[in-house]
Scaffold this active site. Structure first.
Site, short mmCIF file in Angstrom:
data_model
loop_
_atom_site.label_atom_id
_atom_site.label_comp_id
_atom_site.label_asym_id
_atom_site.label_seq_id
_atom_site.Cartn_x
_atom_site.Cartn_y
_atom_site.Cartn_z
N ILE A 1 28.51 16.99 55.13
CA ILE A 1 26.79 16.06 54.72
C ILE A 1 26.46 15.12 54.91
CG2 ILE A 1 25.99 16.28 51.69
CD1 ILE A 1 27.76 18.03 50.74
N LYS B 1 48.36 13.40 45.58
CA LYS B 1 49.43 12.82 44.69
C LYS B 1 50.42 13.09 45.52
CE LYS B 1 49.18 12.21 39.61
NZ LYS B 1 48.09 11.52 39.81
N GLU C 1 40.84 17.35 42.46
CA GLU C 1 39.81 16.92 40.90
C GLU C 1 39.05 15.95 42.40
OE1 GLU C 1 40.66 13.22 37.88
OE2 GLU C 1 41.32 12.33 39.75
P1 0O2 Z 1 46.59 8.16 40.77
O1 0O2 Z 1 47.15 7.09 40.85
O2 0O2 Z 1 45.11 8.09 40.83
O3 0O2 Z 1 46.37 9.81 41.62
P2 0O2 Z 1 45.86 10.05 32.55
O4 0O2 Z 1 45.64 10.98 31.39
O5 0O2 Z 1 44.20 9.31 32.50
O6 0O2 Z 1 46.25 9.75 33.31
P3 0O2 Z 1 43.91 12.21 32.87
O7 0O2 Z 1 44.18 12.65 31.47
O8 0O2 Z 1 44.22 13.54 34.12
O9 0O2 Z 1 44.99 10.93 33.31
O10 0O2 Z 1 42.29 11.85 33.53
P4 0O2 Z 1 41.16 10.70 33.80
O11 0O2 Z 1 41.49 10.49 32.22
O12 0O2 Z 1 40.37 11.66 34.33
O13 0O2 Z 1 41.86 10.32 35.17
C1 0O2 Z 1 42.74 10.33 36.47
C2 0O2 Z 1 42.30 9.76 37.37
O14 0O2 Z 1 41.07 8.48 37.32
C3 0O2 Z 1 43.29 8.15 37.67
O15 0O2 Z 1 44.66 9.62 38.05
C4 0O2 Z 1 42.61 7.65 38.40
O16 0O2 Z 1 42.57 7.89 39.86
C5 0O2 Z 1 41.87 7.34 37.41
N1 0O2 Z 1 41.51 6.70 36.57
C6 0O2 Z 1 40.87 7.14 35.22
N2 0O2 Z 1 41.35 6.02 34.05
C7 0O2 Z 1 41.13 4.95 34.51
C8 0O2 Z 1 41.35 3.45 34.46
O17 0O2 Z 1 40.97 2.92 33.84
N3 0O2 Z 1 41.32 2.67 35.48
C9 0O2 Z 1 41.55 2.65 37.35
N4 0O2 Z 1 41.51 2.11 38.18
N5 0O2 Z 1 41.44 4.97 37.15
C10 0O2 Z 1 41.36 5.30 36.67
P5 0O2 Z 1 45.59 8.83 38.61
O18 0O2 Z 1 46.50 9.97 37.16
O19 0O2 Z 1 45.66 7.75 37.29
O20 0O2 Z 1 46.78 8.90 39.67
#
Ligand code: 0O2
Length: 270
Positions: free
Chosen positions: A27, A48, A140
């Site tokens: 894109i 992951k 995602e």
């Molecule tokens: P990584 O290391 O990034 O792969 P959760 O219950 O919060 O673990 P959920 O409900 O599956 O996750 O989804 P959500 O809340 O949409 O978050 C998914 C991803 O969004 C996270 O992946 C982070 O990458 C990012 N994220 C969400 N909240 C935050 C935050 O407060 N700070 C930061 N820096 N990133 C965030 P993971 O699983 O953490 O892992």
């Protein structure tokens, strides 16, 4: 689970991430080739890690057999935009695609997380073709601005450092930094049109120069050297004026000259 099994489970996700990164980067290329502002600045992707998958399964009490359904971010793509407005554009581009089906959306721009985290998340279904046939999997897509990405990267590292038990004073400073990032995004949005104009002009100039040089190169086969040197000198003169309108005019004139030479060459062949 055996290491070998992890490999074969994660392999299609590796393919999905690679394909998605190529598609989103395309894109950017399409916009550059057409002198259009690109809503996407940069694309990153990752699968992951096994330890991160295991940690999430433990935290959310997910049994092994439901891993692929319940862990939606085994394949992850991050799209970085320059401006907050670009995020909506990218979301609609994804919604309209036929190769990605949106399963769910989380708007952390409207509903900012308590940590201060801002981003737009989409979970999509995406099909990859493997040796075993097609495999539909989830991925995602996180969409955020460069400023949001800066904050999230640093906050993520600190979360890792403090293993989810961040001291109050650190969390407070991060929250203040998130406010500053928010203000920065708003400030940049207010000069968005000016920045976009400047970037479009620069892209247009670079495409024009590429075209002109290609045209001059082709003329080497058709015109005499003196004529080409004259054209080259004129090109440099116009280029140094830094006037895009003049460059466009020169480009059009050169097209006419080249067309004339090509017609002459065809006549000679007959
Ligand atoms: P990584 O290391 O990034 O792969 P959760 O219950 O919060 O673990 P959920 O409900 O599956 O996750 O989804 P959500 O809340 O949409 O978050 C998914 C991803 O969004 C996270 O992946 C982070 O990458 C990012 N994220 C969400 N909240 C935050 C935050 O407060 N700070 C930061 N820096 N990133 C965030 P993971 O699983 O953490 O892992």
């Amino acid at each position: 689970m055996e290491i070998q099994l992890w490999r074969s489970i994660l392999c299609p996700y590796e393919l999905a991430v690679r394909e998605l990164v190529v598609k989103f980067n395309h894109i950017i290329d399409e916009c550059r080739d057409n002198d259009i502002y690109s809503p996407i600045e940069q694309v990153e992707g990752r699968v992951k890690s096994v330890s991160s998958i295991l940690e999430k399964m433990q935290r959310k009490h997910i049994p092994m057999e439901q891993m692929e359904e319940e862990i939606e971010d085994i394949a992850g793509v991050r799209i970085i935009c320059q401006f907050e407005e670009d995020i909506d554009t990218v979301v609609s581009l994804i919604q309209k695609r036929t190769d990605m089906v949106v399963k769910s959306e989380k708007n952390y721009l409207k509903h900012i997380k308590q940590s201060g985290y801002r981003s737009y998340h989409l979970i999509i279904y995406y099909t990859v073709d493997t040796m075993q046939g097609p495999k539909k999997l989830q991925a995602e897509i996180q969409i955020r601005t460069m400023a949001m990405n800066f904050w999230a990267t640093i906050e993520h590292s600190l979360q890792y450092k403090y293993k989810g038990d961040m001291p109050e004073h650190v969390a407070e400073r991060l929250s203040k930094a998130a406010d500053a990032i928010n203000a920065l995004d708003r400030e940049m949005s207010s000069v968005r049109n000016e920045i976009m104009d400047a970037q479009n002009s620069s892209q247009m100039q670079s495409n024009l120069v590429k075209d002109i040089l290609l045209n001059i190169e082709n003329l080497y086969k058709l015109a005499n050297k003196r004529e080409i040197l004259k054209i080259q000198d004129e090109f440099l003169r116009v280029f140094y004026t830094k006037d895009l309108k003049q460059l466009e005019r020169f480009h059009r004139q050169l097209d006419i000259i080249s067309e004339g030479y090509r017609a002459q060459a065809v006549t000679h062949q007959i």
